[in-house]
Design a protein around this motif. Structure first.
Motif, PDB file in Angstrom:
ATOM      1  N   SER A 106      -6.758  60.329  43.201  1.00  0.00           N
ATOM      2  CA  SER A 106      -6.654  58.904  42.925  1.00  0.00           C
ATOM      3  C   SER A 106      -5.304  58.351  43.375  1.00  0.00           C
ATOM      4  N   ASP A 107      -4.388  59.220  43.687  1.00  0.00           N
ATOM      5  CA  ASP A 107      -3.061  58.714  44.034  1.00  0.00           C
ATOM      6  C   ASP A 107      -2.324  59.774  44.846  1.00  0.00           C
ATOM      7  N   TYR A 108      -1.145  59.404  45.320  1.00  0.00           N
ATOM      8  CA  TYR A 108      -0.312  60.398  46.009  1.00  0.00           C
ATOM      9  C   TYR A 108       1.145  60.022  45.875  1.00  0.00           C
ATOM     10  N   GLU A 109       1.993  61.005  46.168  1.00  0.00           N
ATOM     11  CA  GLU A 109       3.440  60.775  46.145  1.00  0.00           C
ATOM     12  C   GLU A 109       4.034  61.519  47.338  1.00  0.00           C
ATOM     13  N   PHE A 110       4.957  60.871  48.027  1.00  0.00           N
ATOM     14  CA  PHE A 110       5.559  61.486  49.209  1.00  0.00           C
ATOM     15  C   PHE A 110       7.069  61.308  49.199  1.00  0.00           C
ATOM     16  N   HIS A 111       7.749  62.321  49.700  1.00  0.00           N
ATOM     17  CA  HIS A 111       9.185  62.153  49.940  1.00  0.00           C
ATOM     18  C   HIS A 111       9.555  62.714  51.305  1.00  0.00           C
ATOM     19  N   MET A 112      10.667  62.253  51.823  1.00  0.00           N
ATOM     20  CA  MET A 112      11.219  62.867  53.008  1.00  0.00           C
ATOM     21  C   MET A 112      12.093  64.006  52.493  1.00  0.00           C
ATOM     22  N   ALA A 113      12.111  65.123  53.234  1.00  0.00           N
ATOM     23  CA  ALA A 113      12.908  66.272  52.794  1.00  0.00           C
ATOM     24  C   ALA A 113      13.803  66.732  53.929  1.00  0.00           C
ATOM     25  N   HIS A 114      15.052  66.974  53.578  1.00  0.00           N
ATOM     26  CA  HIS A 114      16.023  67.475  54.554  1.00  0.00           C
ATOM     27  C   HIS A 114      16.620  68.780  54.038  1.00  0.00           C
ATOM     28  N   TYR A 115      16.488  69.834  54.838  1.00  0.00           N
ATOM     29  CA  TYR A 115      17.111  71.116  54.506  1.00  0.00           C
ATOM     30  C   TYR A 115      18.341  71.269  55.399  1.00  0.00           C
ATOM     31  N   LYS A 129       4.296  73.648  35.831  1.00  0.00           N
ATOM     32  CA  LYS A 129       3.539  74.096  34.650  1.00  0.00           C
ATOM     33  C   LYS A 129       3.284  72.949  33.687  1.00  0.00           C
ATOM     34  N   GLU A 130       4.297  72.104  33.568  1.00  0.00           N
ATOM     35  CA  GLU A 130       4.207  71.062  32.542  1.00  0.00           C
ATOM     36  C   GLU A 130       3.527  69.792  33.053  1.00  0.00           C
ATOM     37  N   ARG A 131       3.102  69.816  34.311  1.00  0.00           N
ATOM     38  CA  ARG A 131       2.417  68.639  34.838  1.00  0.00           C
ATOM     39  C   ARG A 131       1.557  69.086  36.006  1.00  0.00           C
ATOM     40  N   SER A 132       0.259  69.203  35.772  1.00  0.00           N
ATOM     41  CA  SER A 132      -0.558  69.890  36.762  1.00  0.00           C
ATOM     42  C   SER A 132      -1.469  68.941  37.528  1.00  0.00           C
ATOM     43  N   ASN A 133      -0.958  67.786  37.914  1.00  0.00           N
ATOM     44  CA  ASN A 133      -1.839  66.855  38.614  1.00  0.00           C
ATOM     45  C   ASN A 133      -1.709  66.906  40.138  1.00  0.00           C
ATOM     46  N   ARG A 134      -0.939  67.853  40.662  1.00  0.00           N
ATOM     47  CA  ARG A 134      -0.858  67.985  42.111  1.00  0.00           C
ATOM     48  C   ARG A 134      -2.018  68.842  42.609  1.00  0.00           C
ATOM     49  N   LYS A 176      -3.817  73.938  49.161  1.00  0.00           N
ATOM     50  CA  LYS A 176      -4.152  73.684  47.755  1.00  0.00           C
ATOM     51  C   LYS A 176      -2.921  73.982  46.895  1.00  0.00           C
ATOM     52  N   SER A 177      -2.456  72.967  46.203  1.00  0.00           N
ATOM     53  CA  SER A 177      -1.181  73.072  45.490  1.00  0.00           C
ATOM     54  C   SER A 177      -1.212  74.092  44.360  1.00  0.00           C
ATOM     55  N   ASP A 178      -2.387  74.319  43.781  1.00  0.00           N
ATOM     56  CA  ASP A 178      -2.424  75.169  42.582  1.00  0.00           C
ATOM     57  C   ASP A 178      -2.653  76.639  42.889  1.00  0.00           C
ATOM     58  N   VAL A 179      -3.001  76.975  44.135  1.00  0.00           N
ATOM     59  CA  VAL A 179      -3.295  78.388  44.419  1.00  0.00           C
ATOM     60  C   VAL A 179      -2.386  79.026  45.466  1.00  0.00           C
ATOM     61  N   LEU A 180      -1.839  78.238  46.360  1.00  0.00           N
ATOM     62  CA  LEU A 180      -1.129  78.833  47.491  1.00  0.00           C
ATOM     63  C   LEU A 180       0.380  78.915  47.243  1.00  0.00           C
ATOM     64  N   PRO A 202      -3.099  58.850  38.419  1.00  0.00           N
ATOM     65  CA  PRO A 202      -1.920  58.107  38.830  1.00  0.00           C
ATOM     66  C   PRO A 202      -0.619  58.686  38.279  1.00  0.00           C
ATOM     67  N   VAL A 203       0.413  58.618  39.106  1.00  0.00           N
ATOM     68  CA  VAL A 203       1.747  59.041  38.672  1.00  0.00           C
ATOM     69  C   VAL A 203       2.115  58.224  37.441  1.00  0.00           C
ATOM     70  N   GLY A 204       2.688  58.869  36.450  1.00  0.00           N
ATOM     71  CA  GLY A 204       3.138  58.122  35.274  1.00  0.00           C
ATOM     72  C   GLY A 204       2.163  58.218  34.130  1.00  0.00           C
ATOM     73  N   LEU A 205       0.943  58.697  34.412  1.00  0.00           N
ATOM     74  CA  LEU A 205      -0.031  58.857  33.327  1.00  0.00           C
ATOM     75  C   LEU A 205      -0.111  60.309  32.883  1.00  0.00           C
ATOM     76  N   GLY A 206       0.870  61.084  33.317  1.00  0.00           N
ATOM     77  CA  GLY A 206       0.853  62.515  33.060  1.00  0.00           C
ATOM     78  C   GLY A 206       0.870  62.899  31.593  1.00  0.00           C
ATOM     79  N   PHE A 207       1.245  61.979  30.729  1.00  0.00           N
ATOM     80  CA  PHE A 207       1.362  62.329  29.313  1.00  0.00           C
ATOM     81  C   PHE A 207       0.135  61.935  28.510  1.00  0.00           C
ATOM     82  N   LEU A 208      -0.820  61.275  29.166  1.00  0.00           N
ATOM     83  CA  LEU A 208      -1.968  60.787  28.389  1.00  0.00           C
ATOM     84  C   LEU A 208      -2.970  61.902  28.126  1.00  0.00           C
TER      85      LEU A 208
END
Ligand code: OGA
Ligand code: NI
Length: 208
Positions: A106-115, A129-134, A176-180, A202-208
């Motif tokens: 239902s939603d997504y989140e993206f960032h740019m990453a620099h190593y 562990k504490e938020r498994s919506n990815r 797959k975020s939860d297995v790989l 949606p981001v932000g509803l993780g506590f409901l």
């Protein structure tokens, strides 16, 4: 929109469901690649990246022994002209996954990453562990002329063993975020990407 046909997408989605991961080279056009790189370099030069942490929200900690990348979250207002073109592709792929994989993204989140040179990200799973919506991880590399000596490979740990993937420009890696489990090997050159996640709710509803 991408130039890929629905048949091509279905093929890839099959691969993703069977192997848990998928690599697509030349995922975006040269034009979009250069635009995204230009924007990335602007943000980097303005020093707007911040050190990435581990864990969600209140458990967020910075530990350079685990990861050394810096991130810049892409906002939803999308006021930067090139970001809507990127999100259009992300929307298209989301629709395909929902349709053919029966996912409920239902939603997504993206960032740019620099190593920076000398940094890495130790073996991990992308689901906190504490938020498994990815649900699904997506990484689009923005490196031009990446060489084997530059290192910085993504190693993924599949049932068939470890696989090493070079962070070549325009290459998209989806898994797959939860297995790989995966890790980023030490990079010998500045290593740039846009990384994000399809989310279950949606981001932000993780506590409901
Ligand atoms: C991450 C990650 C891999 C990469 O940001 O969680 O694992 O290749 N990135 O950048
Ligand atoms: Ni990761």
């Amino acid at each position: 929109m991408t130039n890929f046909t629905e048949g091509q997408w279905i093929n890839w989605i099959d691969q993703l469901s069977e192997q848990d991961y998928l690599v697509i080279d030349n995922f975006i056009s040269d034009e979009l690649f250069q635009q995204l790189r230009t924007y990335f370099m602007e943000v980097l030069q303005e020093d707007d990246f911040s050190k990435a942490g581990i864990g969600a929200l209140h458990l967020h900690t910075i530990n350079k022994a685990i990861r050394g990348d810096q991130v810049f979250w892409l906002d939803k207002p999308r006021d930067e002209p090139v970001i809507p073109a990127f999100y259009q592709i992300i929307d298209e792929l989301k629709d395909m996954l929902n349709r053919y994989c029966f996912l409920s993204i239902s939603d997504y989140e993206f960032h740019m990453a620099h190593y920076p040179v000398g940094t890495f990200y130790k073996r991990h799973l992308d689901q906190f562990k504490e938020r498994s919506n990815r649900l699904i991880t997506l990484i689009l590399y923005l490196n031009e002329d990446w060489q084997p000596r530059d290192g910085g490979e993504l190693t993924i740990y599949t049932e068939q063993g470890a696989k090493t993937i070079a962070p070549l420009g325009k290459r998209m890696v989806i898994f797959k975020s939860d297995v790989l489990e995966h890790e980023v090997l030490v990079t010998n050159a500045g290593r740039n990407s846009i990384t994000g996640w399809y989310l279950r709710q949606p981001v932000g509803l993780g506590f409901l």
